[in-house]
Design an enzyme around this catalytic site. Structure first.
Site, PDB file in Angstrom:
ATOM      1  N   HIS A 139       0.856  -1.189   0.000  1.00 51.89           N
ATOM      2  CA  HIS A 139       0.000   0.000   0.000  1.00 51.89           C
ATOM      3  C   HIS A 139       0.887   1.232   0.000  1.00 51.89           C
ATOM      4  O   HIS A 139       2.116   1.132  -0.080  1.00 51.89           O
ATOM      5  CB  HIS A 139      -1.028  -0.037   1.134  1.00 51.89           C
ATOM      6  CG  HIS A 139      -0.467  -0.050   2.525  1.00 51.89           C
ATOM      7  ND1 HIS A 139       0.314   0.959   3.022  1.00 51.89           N
ATOM      8  CD2 HIS A 139      -0.580  -0.952   3.518  1.00 51.89           C
ATOM      9  CE1 HIS A 139       0.643   0.693   4.262  1.00 51.89           C
ATOM     10  NE2 HIS A 139       0.124  -0.475   4.590  1.00 51.89           N
ATOM     11  N   HIS A 150       4.063   1.362   2.102  1.00 53.64           N
ATOM     12  CA  HIS A 150       5.215   0.578   1.637  1.00 53.64           C
ATOM     13  C   HIS A 150       5.935   1.296   0.500  1.00 53.64           C
ATOM     14  O   HIS A 150       7.163   1.369   0.484  1.00 53.64           O
ATOM     15  CB  HIS A 150       4.766  -0.810   1.156  1.00 53.64           C
ATOM     16  CG  HIS A 150       4.058  -1.612   2.205  1.00 53.64           C
ATOM     17  ND1 HIS A 150       2.749  -1.943   2.111  1.00 53.64           N
ATOM     18  CD2 HIS A 150       4.503  -2.111   3.382  1.00 53.64           C
ATOM     19  CE1 HIS A 150       2.390  -2.638   3.185  1.00 53.64           C
ATOM     20  NE2 HIS A 150       3.445  -2.743   3.977  1.00 53.64           N
ATOM     21  N   CYS A 165       2.219 -12.885  21.078  1.00 45.68           N
ATOM     22  CA  CYS A 165       1.312 -12.355  20.056  1.00 45.68           C
ATOM     23  C   CYS A 165       1.818 -12.880  18.728  1.00 45.68           C
ATOM     24  O   CYS A 165       2.932 -12.530  18.314  1.00 45.68           O
ATOM     25  CB  CYS A 165       1.302 -10.832  20.065  1.00 45.68           C
ATOM     26  SG  CYS A 165       0.468 -10.186  18.605  1.00 45.68           S
ATOM     27  N   CYS A 215       2.687 -10.318  15.941  1.00 47.15           N
ATOM     28  CA  CYS A 215       3.977  -9.641  16.202  1.00 47.15           C
ATOM     29  C   CYS A 215       5.129 -10.644  16.198  1.00 47.15           C
ATOM     30  O   CYS A 215       6.288 -10.248  16.143  1.00 47.15           O
ATOM     31  CB  CYS A 215       4.033  -8.996  17.578  1.00 47.15           C
ATOM     32  SG  CYS A 215       2.901  -7.701  17.907  1.00 47.15           S
ATOM     33  N   CYS A 233      -2.599  -7.695  23.125  1.00 45.19           N
ATOM     34  CA  CYS A 233      -1.328  -7.260  22.551  1.00 45.19           C
ATOM     35  C   CYS A 233      -1.258  -5.732  22.491  1.00 45.19           C
ATOM     36  O   CYS A 233      -2.203  -5.097  22.020  1.00 45.19           O
ATOM     37  CB  CYS A 233      -1.185  -7.851  21.146  1.00 45.19           C
ATOM     38  SG  CYS A 233       0.073  -7.016  20.195  1.00 45.19           S
ATOM     39  N   HIS A 250      -1.410  -4.868  18.544  1.00 43.25           N
ATOM     40  CA  HIS A 250      -2.577  -5.242  17.738  1.00 43.25           C
ATOM     41  C   HIS A 250      -3.894  -5.205  18.504  1.00 43.25           C
ATOM     42  O   HIS A 250      -4.959  -5.251  17.900  1.00 43.25           O
ATOM     43  CB  HIS A 250      -2.392  -6.659  17.178  1.00 43.25           C
ATOM     44  CG  HIS A 250      -1.269  -6.752  16.213  1.00 43.25           C
ATOM     45  ND1 HIS A 250       0.015  -7.070  16.584  1.00 43.25           N
ATOM     46  CD2 HIS A 250      -1.232  -6.535  14.879  1.00 43.25           C
ATOM     47  CE1 HIS A 250       0.788  -7.056  15.524  1.00 43.25           C
ATOM     48  NE2 HIS A 250       0.070  -6.735  14.487  1.00 43.25           N
ATOM     49  N   LYS A 274      -5.985   5.725  10.797  1.00 48.63           N
ATOM     50  CA  LYS A 274      -5.032   4.676  10.487  1.00 48.63           C
ATOM     51  C   LYS A 274      -5.619   3.799   9.380  1.00 48.63           C
ATOM     52  O   LYS A 274      -6.801   3.489   9.387  1.00 48.63           O
ATOM     53  CB  LYS A 274      -4.813   3.839  11.748  1.00 48.63           C
ATOM     54  CG  LYS A 274      -3.540   3.055  11.701  1.00 48.63           C
ATOM     55  CD  LYS A 274      -3.309   2.358  13.025  1.00 48.63           C
ATOM     56  CE  LYS A 274      -2.316   1.250  12.846  1.00 48.63           C
ATOM     57  NZ  LYS A 274      -0.952   1.589  12.860  1.00 48.63           N
ATOM     58  N   LYS A 316      -7.107  -2.994   6.926  1.00 50.34           N
ATOM     59  CA  LYS A 316      -7.935  -3.808   6.029  1.00 50.34           C
ATOM     60  C   LYS A 316      -9.369  -3.820   6.528  1.00 50.34           C
ATOM     61  O   LYS A 316     -10.301  -3.777   5.744  1.00 50.34           O
ATOM     62  CB  LYS A 316      -7.399  -5.244   6.020  1.00 50.34           C
ATOM     63  CG  LYS A 316      -6.332  -5.454   4.988  1.00 50.34           C
ATOM     64  CD  LYS A 316      -6.126  -6.942   4.781  1.00 50.34           C
ATOM     65  CE  LYS A 316      -4.656  -7.232   4.621  1.00 50.34           C
ATOM     66  NZ  LYS A 316      -4.264  -8.590   4.846  1.00 50.34           N
TER      67      LYS A 316
HETATM   68  O1  ME8 Z   1       7.758  -4.572   9.226  1.00 49.66           O
HETATM   69  N1  ME8 Z   1       3.010   4.760   6.739  1.00 49.66           N
HETATM   70  O2  ME8 Z   1       7.393  -5.285   7.051  1.00 49.66           O
HETATM   71  P1  ME8 Z   1       6.060  -4.522   6.654  1.00 49.66           P
HETATM   72  C1  ME8 Z   1       4.310   4.820   6.459  1.00 49.66           C
HETATM   73  N2  ME8 Z   1       9.127  -7.196   7.358  1.00 49.66           N
HETATM   74  N3  ME8 Z   1       5.066   3.750   6.194  1.00 49.66           N
HETATM   75  C2  ME8 Z   1       4.489   2.547   6.226  1.00 49.66           C
HETATM   76  C3  ME8 Z   1       3.113   2.399   6.524  1.00 49.66           C
HETATM   77  C4  ME8 Z   1       2.358   3.587   6.790  1.00 49.66           C
HETATM   78  N4  ME8 Z   1       1.064   3.569   7.047  1.00 49.66           N
HETATM   79  N5  ME8 Z   1       2.834   1.094   6.492  1.00 49.66           N
HETATM   80  C5  ME8 Z   1       3.975   0.442   6.165  1.00 49.66           C
HETATM   81  C6  ME8 Z   1       8.020  -5.283   8.262  1.00 49.66           C
HETATM   82  N6  ME8 Z   1       4.976   1.321   5.992  1.00 49.66           N
HETATM   83  C7  ME8 Z   1       9.222  -6.185   8.336  1.00 49.66           C
HETATM   84  C8  ME8 Z   1      10.471  -5.361   8.135  1.00 49.66           C
HETATM   85  S1  ME8 Z   1      13.105  -5.068   7.893  1.00 49.66           S
HETATM   86  C9  ME8 Z   1      14.440  -5.943   8.257  1.00 49.66           C
HETATM   87  C10 ME8 Z   1      11.752  -6.126   8.213  1.00 49.66           C
HETATM   88  C11 ME8 Z   1       6.366   0.999   5.597  1.00 49.66           C
HETATM   89  O3  ME8 Z   1       5.605  -5.143   5.374  1.00 49.66           O
HETATM   90  C12 ME8 Z   1       7.375   1.470   6.636  1.00 49.66           C
HETATM   91  O4  ME8 Z   1       8.644   1.558   6.047  1.00 49.66           O
HETATM   92  O5  ME8 Z   1       5.119  -4.471   7.784  1.00 49.66           O
HETATM   93  C13 ME8 Z   1       7.353   0.302   7.591  1.00 49.66           C
HETATM   94  O6  ME8 Z   1       8.482   0.259   8.429  1.00 49.66           O
HETATM   95  C14 ME8 Z   1       7.328  -0.851   6.637  1.00 49.66           C
HETATM   96  O7  ME8 Z   1       6.486  -0.413   5.557  1.00 49.66           O
HETATM   97  C15 ME8 Z   1       6.787  -2.112   7.280  1.00 49.66           C
HETATM   98  O8  ME8 Z   1       6.583  -3.069   6.299  1.00 49.66           O
END
Ligand code: ME8
Length: 640
Positions: A18, A21, A126, A129, A144, A147, A299, A302
């Site tokens: 989204h 990301h 959790c 997490c 949690c 969550h 926020k 889904k």
């Molecule tokens: O945490 N606003 O992956 P993830 C801004 N796999 N940035 C956002 C966001 C939002 N609403 N939502 C997601 C993970 N992001 C782990 C990381 S790293 C070694 C492992 C971005 O798929 C932001 O960069 O949940 C966040 O840290 C990341 O997506 C989390 O992606």
């Protein structure tokens, strides 16, 4: 040539990408492009995090193997890379063999240091997490803290990492490297978390099969975060045969920069450096945690169905406009909110009006007056030269500080000055009075040259559209270094193609449907008094309201919403109040502010922290807006 290594988080494959990301990847891409033009040897990495229970479960739900789910989501990331023009040098997947080698190598090094031991791991678990919590850390009704979902009690034999041993080394690192964690507020957050004491960390799981086997411990698999964080090394070939990239970009790297969202700060700024210290490997130079994207102030989730999907935005507005919006609208490091209305306003004002109109006006006038070409006579003595000399260093400094929105603001200053300049010189009149005179040439050339500098500065932000803007003003070679920001490179007498609208205006009414934005709920109900039972005044006076001055404010760890305040109410000691205002306020902006406080509430515990009162705020769709007295008053003043 300096090396510059920039990474994004690797994204989970149990969710489709989204806007949040793609935000981090867009930032990393913009920075990578900026540094390449600065002459650095850039390596830009992104990728996917494919192991763990959540992914296993998501795949099972769909009746497919985890790797099939991963392949499917990865193909979406690849498609977005192409659509958004991401220039990443590599894309790591944690299911790749090279990654397994990297994880095995770091584990071997930590093992040699003696920082692993086995013990029974018990706690509230959790699974979303993939983390154990202590009772104290749980939210209300034993849920949690992240969550809000039910947690389960788990007890198993695990491998532990001696995280506690790294408490002081980490504090020393933060103290000696103020750039280690940015922005500074995040550094403070991390420091106080570490200062409050570090417990050893369980780094293996006994019952998670979709994971990397823990070397030397049959039956145990590697904890997802130790697995995931190591991607930053394994992508460079760490643990493999050829260590050239690893040496250049990590071991001897001039810049090692991790861009992340604030949700995963602790993993990157505490666990990751501790693993690296234990393995005897260099630490990142900077972990930069940016803020959170909300949708219409809420926020994204889904369940509420308010997730902003990048494909929709790109289809509607174009990839580079999406990139521009993301980097212009969010102050890097702070939260921001997406709304269609904000997008259209920003697009129309900055791109369609200021940039688009200036380009088409200049091109049309030059073509008309100078036979379809750029003006023949340049000019280097005018107010725009001065403006460019001011703005370009501002742009460069902002980019160097990762202040992307400020860099764009600087470019728009120059555009605004250029359009002001054209308004006062009125070339459309000059052409009528003088024809293709030298004066007209200079005026139009100045305008075009300012646009050229702006479009050059936009190259990292809008990698496809900025070259189109340059081509529209007769610059066909895309600049390859920042020397192109110097005044004077617009060619004279170059062919100008027929102007095409680069940023067609979006009709907001048509787009959003003619309905005006609804008024806030409170203003709509006809007579709130009629609808509710009335109370006598003495009932109101049962509530003791006072004005307090905020002395300190800090975020409650693991909570996005809660901020812990110490508030002066002119009592013996300040009141500790935990307020749910963290989505709307940053702690630092609260210090010194006066707030209205309910002073005779029974104390309550929020995430294990006692709150001795409540601050008052107006609530717009759940978003708090604090109430302040009209003028400063002594702390403790009664409100009635
Ligand atoms: O945490 N606003 O992956 P993830 C801004 N796999 N940035 C956002 C966001 C939002 N609403 N939502 C997601 C993970 N992001 C782990 C990381 S790293 C070694 C492992 C971005 O798929 C932001 O960069 O949940 C966040 O840290 C990341 O997506 C989390 O992606």
């Amino acid at each position: 040539m300096k090396s510059f290594y920039v990474t994004t988080p690797i994204y989970y494959v149990n969710d489709l990408p989204h806007i949040g990301h793609i935000y981090t990847t867009t930032v990393a891409d913009t920075l990578a492009r900026y540094r390449r033009l600065a002459g650095d040897d850039v390596y830009f990495l992104t990728g996917t995090d494919e192991h763990g229970q959540n992914i296993e479960r998501a795949a099972r739900k769909e009746g497919i193997a985890p790797i099939e789910l991963a392949d499917r989501v990865v193909s979406r990331y690849f498609a977005l890379r192409d659509r958004l023009g991401f220039s990443n040098d590599d894309f790591i997947r944690t299911t790749q063999e090279r990654h397994y080698k990297g994880v095995e190598a770091i584990i071997r090094r930590i093992q040699e240091t003696g920082d692993f031991y086995t013990a029974t791991h018990e706690g509230w678990y959790c699974s979303p997490c993939e983390t154990f919590y202590t009772e104290k850390e749980l939210a209300a009704e034993n849920t949690c803290p992240v969550h809000g979902s039910a947690v389960e009690w788990k007890s198993e034999e695990n491998i532990f990492f001696r995280l506690s041993k790294y408490q002081q080394p980490l504090l020393d690192w933060y103290d000696t490297h103020p750039e280690s964690v940015r922005p500074a507020t995040r550094l403070n957050e991390v420091r106080s978390f570490v200062e409050s004491g570090l417990r050893d960390l369980s780094v293996s799981r006994a019952n998670v099969e979709w994971a990397i086997p823990f070397p030397g411990f049959p039956g145990q698999t590697v904890y997802v975060w130790l697995d995931a964080l190591t991607n930053y090394l394994s992508a460079l070939g760490f643990g493999g045969e050829d260590g050239v990239l690893y040496r250049k970009h990590w071991e001897e790297g001039d810049t090692r920069l991790h861009l992340i969202g604030k949700d995963i700060l602790r993993f990157h700024a505490v666990y990751w450096p501790a693993f690296l210290l234990s393995a005897g490997l260099p630490l990142p130079h900077t972990v930069f945690a940016h803020g959170w994207w909300y949708r219409d102030g809420k926020k994204m989730s889904k369940s509420t169905g308010n997730i902003v999907r990048p494909d929709d935005l790109i289809d509607r507005f174009g990839a580079d406009s999406v990139r521009y919006f993301l980097l212009r609208e969010m102050v890097f490091g702070q939260d921001a909110s997406y709304s269609d209305e904000a997008f259209i306003d920003r697009y129309n004002a900055d791109l369609a009006n200021t940039l688009g109109n200036t380009v088409s006006r200049l091109v049309t006038l030059s073509r008309g007056a100078f036979g379809g070409k750029t003006p023949p006579v340049p000019c280097d003595d005018n107010p725009l030269v001065e403006a460019a000399r001011r703005v370009v260093p501002e742009y460069r400094a902002a980019m160097d500080e990762l202040a992307f929105s400020r860099a764009l603001e600087a470019l728009w200053k120059l555009l605004n000055e250029a359009s002001q300049y054209l308004m006062t010189r009125e070339p459309w009149k000059v052409v009528k009075e003088e024809g293709p005179s030298e004066r007209l040439s200079r005026i139009l050339w100045n305008g075009l040259e300012s646009v050229r500098i702006v479009a050059t500065g936009l190259l990292p932000f809008m990698p496809r559209v900025a070259p189109q803007v340059l081509a529209a003003i007769g610059v066909t070679d895309v600049p390859a270094s920042w020397s192109a920001l110097e005044w004077g490179a617009t060619p004279n007498g170059a062919e100008l193609p027929e102007p095409k609208p680069i940023f067609p205006r979006i009709d907001k009414k048509e787009y959003l449907g003619a309905a005006p934005a609804p008024a806030p709920k409170a203003a709509r109900s006809a007579s709130p008094v009629e609808e509710k039972a009335l109370i006598a005044i003495d009932k109101f006076f049962e509530t003791e309201l006072k004005v307090g001055t905020v002395l300190t404010a800090e975020r409650v760890p693991k909570s996005e919403k809660l901020i812990k305040l110490q508030v002066d109410l002119a009592e013996e000691t300040p009141r500790q109040i935990v307020a749910g205002i963290g989505l709307a306020y940053q702690p630092e902006e609260l210090v010194g502010k006066q707030v209205a406080v309910v002073a005779n509430l029974q104390p309550a515990k929020l995430m294990g922290i006692e709150s001795q009162g409540m601050v008052l705020a107006a609530s717009i769709d759940g978003k708090p807006v604090l109430l302040h007295p009209d003028k400063a008053v002594p702390a403790g003043t009664q409100v009635k």
